[in-house]
Design a protein around this motif. Structure first.
Motif, mmCIF file in Angstrom:
data_model
loop_
_atom_site.group_PDB
_atom_site.id
_atom_site.type_symbol
_atom_site.label_atom_id
_atom_site.label_comp_id
_atom_site.label_asym_id
_atom_site.label_seq_id
_atom_site.Cartn_x
_atom_site.Cartn_y
_atom_site.Cartn_z
ATOM 1 N N LYS A 1 0.822 -1.066 0.056
ATOM 2 C CA LYS A 1 0.044 -0.097 -0.186
ATOM 3 C C LYS A 1 1.187 1.026 0.229
ATOM 4 O O LYS A 1 2.334 1.183 0.311
ATOM 5 C CB LYS A 1 -1.292 0.289 0.953
ATOM 6 C CG LYS A 1 -0.486 -0.543 2.635
ATOM 7 C CD LYS A 1 -1.315 -0.371 3.372
ATOM 8 C CE LYS A 1 -0.968 -0.882 4.569
ATOM 9 N NZ LYS A 1 -0.854 -2.035 5.197
ATOM 10 N N LEU B 1 2.432 4.177 -4.547
ATOM 11 C CA LEU B 1 2.653 3.493 -5.755
ATOM 12 C C LEU B 1 1.739 2.328 -6.276
ATOM 13 O O LEU B 1 1.815 1.867 -7.510
ATOM 14 C CB LEU B 1 3.850 2.649 -6.242
ATOM 15 C CG LEU B 1 5.271 4.197 -5.660
ATOM 16 C CD1 LEU B 1 6.862 3.305 -6.090
ATOM 17 C CD2 LEU B 1 5.155 5.167 -6.628
ATOM 18 N N ASP C 1 10.141 -0.254 1.255
ATOM 19 C CA ASP C 1 11.785 -0.424 1.378
ATOM 20 C C ASP C 1 12.675 -1.222 1.494
ATOM 21 O O ASP C 1 13.706 -1.901 0.825
ATOM 22 C CB ASP C 1 11.578 0.402 2.652
ATOM 23 C CG ASP C 1 10.919 1.331 2.659
ATOM 24 O OD1 ASP C 1 11.576 2.208 3.828
ATOM 25 O OD2 ASP C 1 9.909 1.186 2.613
ATOM 26 N N GLU D 1 14.134 4.484 -3.879
ATOM 27 C CA GLU D 1 14.660 3.003 -3.166
ATOM 28 C C GLU D 1 15.726 1.966 -3.600
ATOM 29 O O GLU D 1 16.758 1.487 -2.383
ATOM 30 C CB GLU D 1 13.583 2.421 -2.532
ATOM 31 C CG GLU D 1 12.593 2.927 -2.199
ATOM 32 C CD GLU D 1 12.834 3.431 -0.551
ATOM 33 O OE1 GLU D 1 13.232 2.982 0.394
ATOM 34 O OE2 GLU D 1 12.122 4.396 -0.019
ATOM 35 N N GLY E 1 4.755 7.917 -10.435
ATOM 36 C CA GLY E 1 5.604 7.964 -9.087
ATOM 37 C C GLY E 1 6.815 8.829 -9.132
ATOM 38 O O GLY E 1 7.782 8.698 -8.758
ATOM 39 N N ILE F 1 12.562 13.727 -0.356
ATOM 40 C CA ILE F 1 11.433 13.703 -1.677
ATOM 41 C C ILE F 1 11.061 14.650 -1.913
ATOM 42 O O ILE F 1 9.824 15.543 -0.807
ATOM 43 C CB ILE F 1 10.275 12.827 -1.456
ATOM 44 C CG1 ILE F 1 11.545 11.581 -2.034
ATOM 45 C CG2 ILE F 1 9.290 12.885 -2.516
ATOM 46 C CD1 ILE F 1 10.802 10.176 -1.730
ATOM 47 N N VAL F 2 10.583 15.471 -2.508
ATOM 48 C CA VAL F 2 9.231 16.482 -3.464
ATOM 49 C C VAL F 2 8.797 16.093 -4.487
ATOM 50 O O VAL F 2 9.953 15.665 -5.399
ATOM 51 C CB VAL F 2 11.102 17.906 -4.107
ATOM 52 C CG1 VAL F 2 9.985 19.044 -3.991
ATOM 53 C CG2 VAL F 2 11.723 18.325 -2.238
ATOM 54 N N GLY G 1 6.385 20.163 -4.266
ATOM 55 C CA GLY G 1 7.079 21.531 -3.297
ATOM 56 C C GLY G 1 5.800 22.344 -2.572
ATOM 57 O O GLY G 1 6.378 22.550 -1.390
ATOM 58 N N THR H 1 4.866 20.580 0.531
ATOM 59 C CA THR H 1 5.258 20.247 1.793
ATOM 60 C C THR H 1 6.284 21.653 1.679
ATOM 61 O O THR H 1 6.258 21.560 3.406
ATOM 62 C CB THR H 1 5.637 18.860 1.872
ATOM 63 O OG1 THR H 1 4.202 18.201 1.395
ATOM 64 C CG2 THR H 1 6.052 18.294 3.138
ATOM 65 N N SER I 1 13.659 10.909 -9.677
ATOM 66 C CA SER I 1 13.133 9.791 -9.624
ATOM 67 C C SER I 1 11.889 9.227 -10.304
ATOM 68 O O SER I 1 10.890 10.020 -10.266
ATOM 69 C CB SER I 1 12.765 9.173 -7.822
ATOM 70 O OG SER I 1 13.202 8.367 -7.440
HETATM 71 O O1 PRT Z 1 4.724 1.591 3.928
HETATM 72 P P1 PRT Z 1 5.897 1.920 2.869
HETATM 73 O O2 PRT Z 1 6.787 2.255 3.393
HETATM 74 O O3 PRT Z 1 6.136 1.120 1.182
HETATM 75 O O4 PRT Z 1 5.419 3.120 1.886
HETATM 76 P P2 PRT Z 1 5.936 4.483 2.033
HETATM 77 O O5 PRT Z 1 5.372 5.234 2.924
HETATM 78 O O6 PRT Z 1 8.379 4.391 2.067
HETATM 79 O O7 PRT Z 1 6.688 5.442 0.822
HETATM 80 P P3 PRT Z 1 5.393 5.866 0.259
HETATM 81 O O8 PRT Z 1 4.226 5.279 -0.529
HETATM 82 O O9 PRT Z 1 5.361 7.885 0.974
HETATM 83 O O10 PRT Z 1 5.878 6.331 -1.305
HETATM 84 C C1 PRT Z 1 6.982 5.421 -2.416
HETATM 85 C C2 PRT Z 1 7.461 6.448 -3.488
HETATM 86 O O11 PRT Z 1 6.528 7.295 -4.047
HETATM 87 C C3 PRT Z 1 8.632 6.871 -2.718
HETATM 88 O O12 PRT Z 1 9.524 5.939 -2.732
HETATM 89 C C4 PRT Z 1 8.535 7.772 -4.518
HETATM 90 O O13 PRT Z 1 9.363 6.742 -4.961
HETATM 91 C C5 PRT Z 1 7.647 7.384 -4.687
HETATM 92 N N1 PRT Z 1 6.537 9.312 -4.521
HETATM 93 C C6 PRT Z 1 6.745 9.837 -5.805
HETATM 94 C C7 PRT Z 1 6.754 9.923 -3.191
HETATM 95 C C8 PRT Z 1 6.183 11.396 -3.572
HETATM 96 N N2 PRT Z 1 5.754 11.057 -4.824
HETATM 97 C C9 PRT Z 1 6.092 12.330 -2.571
HETATM 98 N N3 PRT Z 1 5.270 13.500 -3.231
HETATM 99 N N4 PRT Z 1 7.056 9.406 -2.081
HETATM 100 C C10 PRT Z 1 6.804 10.502 -1.074
HETATM 101 N N5 PRT Z 1 6.434 11.794 -1.316
HETATM 102 C C11 PRT Z 1 6.178 12.196 -0.056
HETATM 103 C C12 PRT Z 1 7.384 13.028 0.295
HETATM 104 O O14 PRT Z 1 8.396 12.226 1.469
HETATM 105 C C13 PRT Z 1 6.592 14.605 0.879
HETATM 106 O O15 PRT Z 1 6.197 14.431 2.112
HETATM 107 O O16 PRT Z 1 4.879 14.020 -0.887
HETATM 108 C C14 PRT Z 1 5.551 15.205 0.474
HETATM 109 C C15 PRT Z 1 5.880 16.266 -0.521
HETATM 110 O O17 PRT Z 1 5.265 16.142 -1.953
HETATM 111 P P4 PRT Z 1 4.826 17.639 -2.618
HETATM 112 O O18 PRT Z 1 3.966 16.864 -3.317
HETATM 113 O O19 PRT Z 1 4.175 18.526 -1.479
HETATM 114 O O20 PRT Z 1 6.220 17.836 -2.818
#
Ligand code: PRT
Ligand code: ZN
Length: 283
Positions: free
Chosen positions: A9, A12, A51, A71, A88, A156-157, A160, A162, A177
């Motif tokens: 979940k 992705l 992860d 990752e 993604g 991760i952005v 932008g 957040t 990525s």
């Molecule tokens: O539970 P699990 O470990 O499987 O999931 P997770 O919580 O570690 O990851 P998840 O589901 O949040 O994200 C999975 C993957 O999506 C990441 O590894 C990235 O490859 C991709 N991805 C794409 C993103 C984002 N976009 C994203 N915006 N992952 C995270 N974000 C978060 C970021 O960490 C920040 O908090 O969204 C926020 C920033 O978003 P903006 O739009 O405000 O810039």
């Protein structure tokens, strides 16, 4: 039988399931099951946290994985990258508080940087000859500066938003990525042949994104003009109609040109214009 690791979940999961579904692969995934047998292709789905996917693929627990490049890079897993999947999309960037007086990368010398991606960050800092203190935290990295845990973040952005909400400014993007398809190195020839079939299906889906299939009726006299307006895979298909003054034309048009071209076609007399979604392009 292939086994493909996907995110159970999270961000992705939905796009991964829809890519598989478009490739004719469906599975009913129970909310608590770890493995699901798919229909439409000899493959099992292994549902993991993102992860854990690079390692599962490196070890051969799964033959394939769909996971963010971030990752894969962070884990440094020994896997083959087969293709980018076009969803993604995000970047991992250094960001600093708005009032920090930041001018150049030197600013990071001696600073504390909070991140969930310490390996990628430390590689980058080494390359740039910057000595900073990396604070590894999982989750809510963006609040670390406000609560005094760090001077800056590396996270991760995407849009932008957040960063802005947390009074931070992106100053350097380090890695672009997106979701990628990865494979265990050194798989058997049989498995490779199955994987090639799967890659072929994925490629045709990815190639069709952003394209529309357009059909219309056109007065015969406007044909030359229509051929100037319409792009197509090779050249538009032109079919006769029962009324010999009219033709039917079919063409593939990129979404970004769609409305402009339709207006031009209407202006030369096109009627009954149908726009259809393209699911696959088999090249
Ligand atoms: O539970 P699990 O470990 O499987 O999931 P997770 O919580 O570690 O990851 P998840 O589901 O949040 O994200 C999975 C993957 O999506 C990441 O590894 C990235 O490859 C991709 N991805 C794409 C993103 C984002 N976009 C994203 N915006 N992952 C995270 N974000 C978060 C970021 O960490 C920040 O908090 O969204 C926020 C920033 O978003 P903006 O739009 O405000 O810039
Ligand atoms: Zn995760």
């Amino acid at each position: 039988m292939l086994r493909i690791a996907i995110q159970a979940k999270g961000r992705l999961n939905e796009k991964t399931m829809s890519l598989l579904a478009n490739a004719g692969i469906t599975a009913s995934v129970g909310s608590r099951s770890l493995i699901a047998h798919a229909k439409g292709f000899p493959v099992d789905l292994l549902l993991l946290r993102d992860d854990d996917i690079p390692q599962a693929v490196a070890m051969g627990t799964a033959d394939l994985g769909i996971v963010g490049l971030n990752e894969v890079e962070e884990k440094g897993a020994d896997v083959e990258q087969l293709m980018k999947l076009g969803f993604g999309a995000c970047r991992i960037s250094l960001a600093v508080p708005r009032e920090s007086g930041y001018k150049s990368l030197d600013w990071f010398n001696g600073k504390k940087i909070a991140t969930s991606y310490p390996a990628i960050l430390s590689r980058f800092l080494n390359e740039q000859n910057i000595k900073a203190d990396i604070q590894t935290i999982t989750g809510s990295v963006e609040i670390a500066p406000a609560i005094g845990m760090s001077d800056a973040i590396f996270d991760i952005v995407s849009s932008g938003g957040t960063l802005v909400q947390n009074g931070l400014v992106e100053v350097k993007s380090v890695l672009d990525s997106e979701a990628v398809l990865i494979a265990t190195p050194g798989l058997s020839e049989e498995k490779k042949a199955e994987i090639n079939k799967l890659c072929f299906r994925f490629r045709s889906i990815i190639d069709s994104r952003g394209l529309k299939y357009v059909l219309m009726n056109l007065p015969k006299a406007s044909l030359e003009q229509a051929l100037q307006i319409l792009p197509a895979m090779k050249s538009p298909t032109v079919l006769p109609l029962a009324d010999s003054d009219w033709l039917s034309i079919h063409a593939v048009i990129p979404e970004n040109l769609l409305w402009e071209r339709i207006e031009q076609l209407k202006a030369i007399g096109a009627e009954g214009i149908l726009v259809l979604v393209l699911e696959n392009i088999v090249r």
